[in-house]
Design a protein around this motif. Sequence first.
Motif, PDB file in Angstrom:
ATOM      1  N   ILE A 177       2.722  -5.157  -1.792  1.00 20.78           N
ATOM      2  CA  ILE A 177       3.773  -4.898  -2.775  1.00 20.78           C
ATOM      3  C   ILE A 177       3.849  -3.396  -2.988  1.00 20.78           C
ATOM      4  CG2 ILE A 177       4.573  -5.287  -5.141  1.00 20.78           C
ATOM      5  CD1 ILE A 177       2.761  -7.816  -5.131  1.00 20.78           C
ATOM      6  N   GLU A 178       5.037  -2.846  -2.854  1.00 26.13           N
ATOM      7  CA  GLU A 178       5.237  -1.424  -3.110  1.00 26.13           C
ATOM      8  C   GLU A 178       5.812  -1.273  -4.518  1.00 26.13           C
ATOM      9  OE1 GLU A 178       4.466   2.336  -1.937  1.00 26.13           O
ATOM     10  OE2 GLU A 178       4.302   0.631  -0.558  1.00 26.13           O
ATOM     11  N   LEU A 179       5.045  -0.697  -5.426  1.00 23.29           N
ATOM     12  CA  LEU A 179       5.505  -0.535  -6.801  1.00 23.29           C
ATOM     13  C   LEU A 179       6.535   0.582  -6.884  1.00 23.29           C
ATOM     14  CD1 LEU A 179       2.230  -0.856  -8.906  1.00 23.29           C
ATOM     15  CD2 LEU A 179       4.003  -2.574  -8.549  1.00 23.29           C
ATOM     16  N   THR A 180       7.674   0.286  -7.469  1.00 19.42           N
ATOM     17  CA  THR A 180       8.726   1.289  -7.629  1.00 19.42           C
ATOM     18  C   THR A 180       8.807   1.803  -9.057  1.00 19.42           C
ATOM     19  OG1 THR A 180      10.363  -0.444  -8.055  1.00 19.42           O
ATOM     20  CG2 THR A 180      10.090   0.272  -5.769  1.00 19.42           C
ATOM     21  N   THR A 182       6.871   3.332 -12.614  1.00 21.30           N
ATOM     22  CA  THR A 182       5.686   3.976 -13.155  1.00 21.30           C
ATOM     23  C   THR A 182       4.984   2.986 -14.077  1.00 21.30           C
ATOM     24  OG1 THR A 182       6.798   4.833 -15.129  1.00 21.30           O
ATOM     25  CG2 THR A 182       6.902   6.188 -13.118  1.00 21.30           C
ATOM     26  N   GLN A 183       3.738   3.289 -14.440  1.00 21.24           N
ATOM     27  CA  GLN A 183       3.034   2.387 -15.348  1.00 21.24           C
ATOM     28  C   GLN A 183       3.707   2.337 -16.712  1.00 21.24           C
ATOM     29  OE1 GLN A 183      -1.196   2.980 -15.503  1.00 21.24           O
ATOM     30  NE2 GLN A 183      -1.495   2.376 -13.364  1.00 21.24           N
ATOM     31  N   ALA A 184       4.330   3.430 -17.135  1.00 18.14           N
ATOM     32  CA  ALA A 184       5.058   3.427 -18.406  1.00 18.14           C
ATOM     33  C   ALA A 184       6.273   2.519 -18.315  1.00 18.14           C
ATOM     34  CB  ALA A 184       5.481   4.845 -18.778  1.00 18.14           C
ATOM     35  N   ARG A 199      -5.386  -0.778 -17.622  1.00 21.64           N
ATOM     36  CA  ARG A 199      -6.594  -1.597 -17.765  1.00 21.64           C
ATOM     37  C   ARG A 199      -6.437  -2.932 -17.030  1.00 21.64           C
ATOM     38  NH1 ARG A 199      -8.336  -2.645 -23.780  1.00 21.64           N
ATOM     39  NH2 ARG A 199      -8.291  -0.353 -23.696  1.00 21.64           N
ATOM     40  N   ALA A 200      -5.236  -3.519 -17.113  1.00 25.01           N
ATOM     41  CA  ALA A 200      -4.993  -4.796 -16.435  1.00 25.01           C
ATOM     42  C   ALA A 200      -5.086  -4.633 -14.919  1.00 25.01           C
ATOM     43  CB  ALA A 200      -3.624  -5.343 -16.830  1.00 25.01           C
ATOM     44  N   PHE A 201      -4.527  -3.544 -14.385  1.00 20.91           N
ATOM     45  CA  PHE A 201      -4.654  -3.279 -12.948  1.00 20.91           C
ATOM     46  C   PHE A 201      -6.135  -3.169 -12.568  1.00 20.91           C
ATOM     47  CE2 PHE A 201      -0.155  -1.701 -12.437  1.00 20.91           C
ATOM     48  CZ  PHE A 201       0.150  -2.488 -11.342  1.00 20.91           C
ATOM     49  N   ALA A 202      -6.901  -2.433 -13.379  1.00 17.54           N
ATOM     50  CA  ALA A 202      -8.323  -2.248 -13.092  1.00 17.54           C
ATOM     51  C   ALA A 202      -9.069  -3.582 -13.108  1.00 17.54           C
ATOM     52  CB  ALA A 202      -8.936  -1.283 -14.094  1.00 17.54           C
ATOM     53  N   GLN A 203      -8.717  -4.469 -14.040  1.00 19.12           N
ATOM     54  CA  GLN A 203      -9.366  -5.775 -14.120  1.00 19.12           C
ATOM     55  C   GLN A 203      -9.046  -6.629 -12.896  1.00 19.12           C
ATOM     56  OE1 GLN A 203      -7.831  -7.083 -17.911  1.00 19.12           O
ATOM     57  NE2 GLN A 203      -9.685  -6.448 -19.011  1.00 19.12           N
ATOM     58  N   ILE A 210      -6.665  -8.164  -6.388  1.00 20.40           N
ATOM     59  CA  ILE A 210      -5.829  -7.208  -5.671  1.00 20.40           C
ATOM     60  C   ILE A 210      -6.673  -6.030  -5.198  1.00 20.40           C
ATOM     61  CG2 ILE A 210      -3.785  -7.792  -7.057  1.00 20.40           C
ATOM     62  CD1 ILE A 210      -4.191  -5.058  -8.499  1.00 20.40           C
ATOM     63  N   ALA A 211      -6.078  -5.246  -4.313  1.00 21.96           N
ATOM     64  CA  ALA A 211      -6.609  -3.931  -3.966  1.00 21.96           C
ATOM     65  C   ALA A 211      -5.464  -2.951  -4.145  1.00 21.96           C
ATOM     66  CB  ALA A 211      -7.120  -3.912  -2.527  1.00 21.96           C
ATOM     67  N   ARG A 212      -5.794  -1.714  -4.500  1.00 22.06           N
ATOM     68  CA  ARG A 212      -4.743  -0.721  -4.768  1.00 22.06           C
ATOM     69  C   ARG A 212      -4.930   0.526  -3.913  1.00 22.06           C
ATOM     70  NH1 ARG A 212      -4.405   0.778 -10.925  1.00 22.06           N
ATOM     71  NH2 ARG A 212      -6.686   0.634 -10.770  1.00 22.06           N
ATOM     72  N   ASP A 213      -3.785   1.079  -3.504  1.00 28.87           N
ATOM     73  CA  ASP A 213      -3.764   2.372  -2.838  1.00 28.87           C
ATOM     74  C   ASP A 213      -2.529   3.102  -3.342  1.00 28.87           C
ATOM     75  OD1 ASP A 213      -3.965   4.582  -1.249  1.00 28.87           O
ATOM     76  OD2 ASP A 213      -3.410   3.565   0.622  1.00 28.87           O
ATOM     77  N   ARG A 214      -2.706   3.836  -4.448  1.00 26.19           N
ATOM     78  CA  ARG A 214      -1.607   4.520  -5.114  1.00 26.19           C
ATOM     79  C   ARG A 214      -0.547   3.509  -5.544  1.00 26.19           C
ATOM     80  NH1 ARG A 214      -0.812  10.252  -1.773  1.00 26.19           N
ATOM     81  NH2 ARG A 214      -2.968  10.973  -2.058  1.00 26.19           N
ATOM     82  N   THR A 215       0.657   3.552  -4.953  1.00 26.93           N
ATOM     83  CA  THR A 215       1.729   2.646  -5.385  1.00 26.93           C
ATOM     84  C   THR A 215       1.741   1.347  -4.586  1.00 26.93           C
ATOM     85  OG1 THR A 215       3.333   3.652  -3.858  1.00 26.93           O
ATOM     86  CG2 THR A 215       3.191   4.573  -6.091  1.00 26.93           C
ATOM     87  N   ARG A 216       0.818   1.184  -3.659  1.00 24.30           N
ATOM     88  CA  ARG A 216       0.784  -0.030  -2.843  1.00 24.30           C
ATOM     89  C   ARG A 216      -0.271  -0.991  -3.371  1.00 24.30           C
ATOM     90  NH1 ARG A 216       0.653   0.747   3.470  1.00 24.30           N
ATOM     91  NH2 ARG A 216       2.794   1.306   2.957  1.00 24.30           N
ATOM     92  N   ILE A 217       0.138  -2.242  -3.554  1.00 25.15           N
ATOM     93  CA  ILE A 217      -0.755  -3.301  -4.015  1.00 25.15           C
ATOM     94  C   ILE A 217      -0.932  -4.306  -2.879  1.00 25.15           C
ATOM     95  CG2 ILE A 217      -1.161  -5.092  -5.742  1.00 25.15           C
ATOM     96  CD1 ILE A 217      -1.011  -2.296  -6.927  1.00 25.15           C
ATOM     97  N   VAL A 218      -2.173  -4.669  -2.590  1.00 25.69           N
ATOM     98  CA  VAL A 218      -2.467  -5.684  -1.585  1.00 25.69           C
ATOM     99  C   VAL A 218      -3.064  -6.895  -2.294  1.00 25.69           C
ATOM    100  CG1 VAL A 218      -3.756  -6.265   0.505  1.00 25.69           C
ATOM    101  CG2 VAL A 218      -2.878  -3.938   0.172  1.00 25.69           C
ATOM    102  N   ILE A 219      -2.476  -8.066  -2.066  1.00 30.38           N
ATOM    103  CA  ILE A 219      -2.990  -9.292  -2.669  1.00 30.38           C
ATOM    104  C   ILE A 219      -4.181  -9.783  -1.843  1.00 30.38           C
ATOM    105  CG2 ILE A 219      -2.446 -11.626  -3.439  1.00 30.38           C
ATOM    106  CD1 ILE A 219      -0.851  -9.381  -4.830  1.00 30.38           C
ATOM    107  N   ARG A 220      -5.348  -9.827  -2.469  1.00 36.32           N
ATOM    108  CA  ARG A 220      -6.567 -10.265  -1.767  1.00 36.32           C
ATOM    109  C   ARG A 220      -6.881 -11.733  -2.037  1.00 36.32           C
ATOM    110  NH1 ARG A 220     -11.272  -6.325  -3.312  1.00 36.32           N
ATOM    111  NH2 ARG A 220     -12.335  -7.722  -1.849  1.00 36.32           N
ATOM    112  N   ASP A 221      -6.539 -12.214  -3.234  1.00 38.89           N
ATOM    113  CA  ASP A 221      -6.878 -13.594  -3.597  1.00 38.89           C
ATOM    114  C   ASP A 221      -5.643 -14.279  -4.189  1.00 38.89           C
ATOM    115  OD1 ASP A 221      -7.931 -15.968  -4.569  1.00 38.89           O
ATOM    116  OD2 ASP A 221      -9.815 -15.049  -5.214  1.00 38.89           O
TER     117      ASP A 221
END
Length: 236
Positions: A177-180, A182-184, A199-203, A210-221
């Motif tokens: 998933i490419e996030l378009t 901002t967190q705000a 905090r929710a992303f970190a959890q 998930i795994a994160r790489d800047r604006t890219r989210i990878v679904i792991r589970d």
Amino acid sequence: MAKPQTRGERAEVLGRVPYFGSLPATELSRLAGRCTARSLGPGEVLFEEGEPCPGLFIVADGLVEIRQISLRGREQVFHTEGPGAALGEGPLFDGGGYIASAVALAPTRVLLLPRAEVLGVCRRHPAVALAMLKTMARRVRHFAGIVGDLAFRPVTERLARHLDAAVAGPIKAGARIELTLTQAQLAARLGTVRELVARAFAQLEASGVIARDRTRIVIRDPARLAALVRGGGGVT
């Protein structure tokens, strides 16, 4: 960006609105002659919460965000609409002010069909009135879902639902998933603040969802993500 100038151009815009699609060309042309056009730049306000409703706004081009802002500056985004969408049905019928504000997110063109014209076409074509009721009923369901999320769902579950909706079709491990936003901006859609989104992303990341790489989210589970979407899969 040029406004729709001719009656034919305005009739074409009206015809994109789902509940006007069944109207004959002569009726669309007549309504087009009653419309006025307006252009907005990014960040420009189309209407403010509480303002009286002069009629139905139709988005010809661009993007409009519907939002409320509290006295403390907390923002809640309800929905975003593009070409063919109509705005303001509720206050148009009940005579009250707008329940939220509308702001252009991009260069945007809109048409305004006066309230008397909308009520008139509903009387002449009951199918239009029924279609408008269906549209408003869907929005009521959408708003009820927002209220339910804010009242009963923790931010982590709201974020999981957002990520789930961002993937077309069934989610598989490794889906990206490419996030378009901002967190705000995401916080405004989830009804919270940026710090709680972070905090929710970190959890989600710490629990292996998930795994994160800047604006890219990878679904792991995907299974645990689906459980969070259903409201039955807490993370620690």
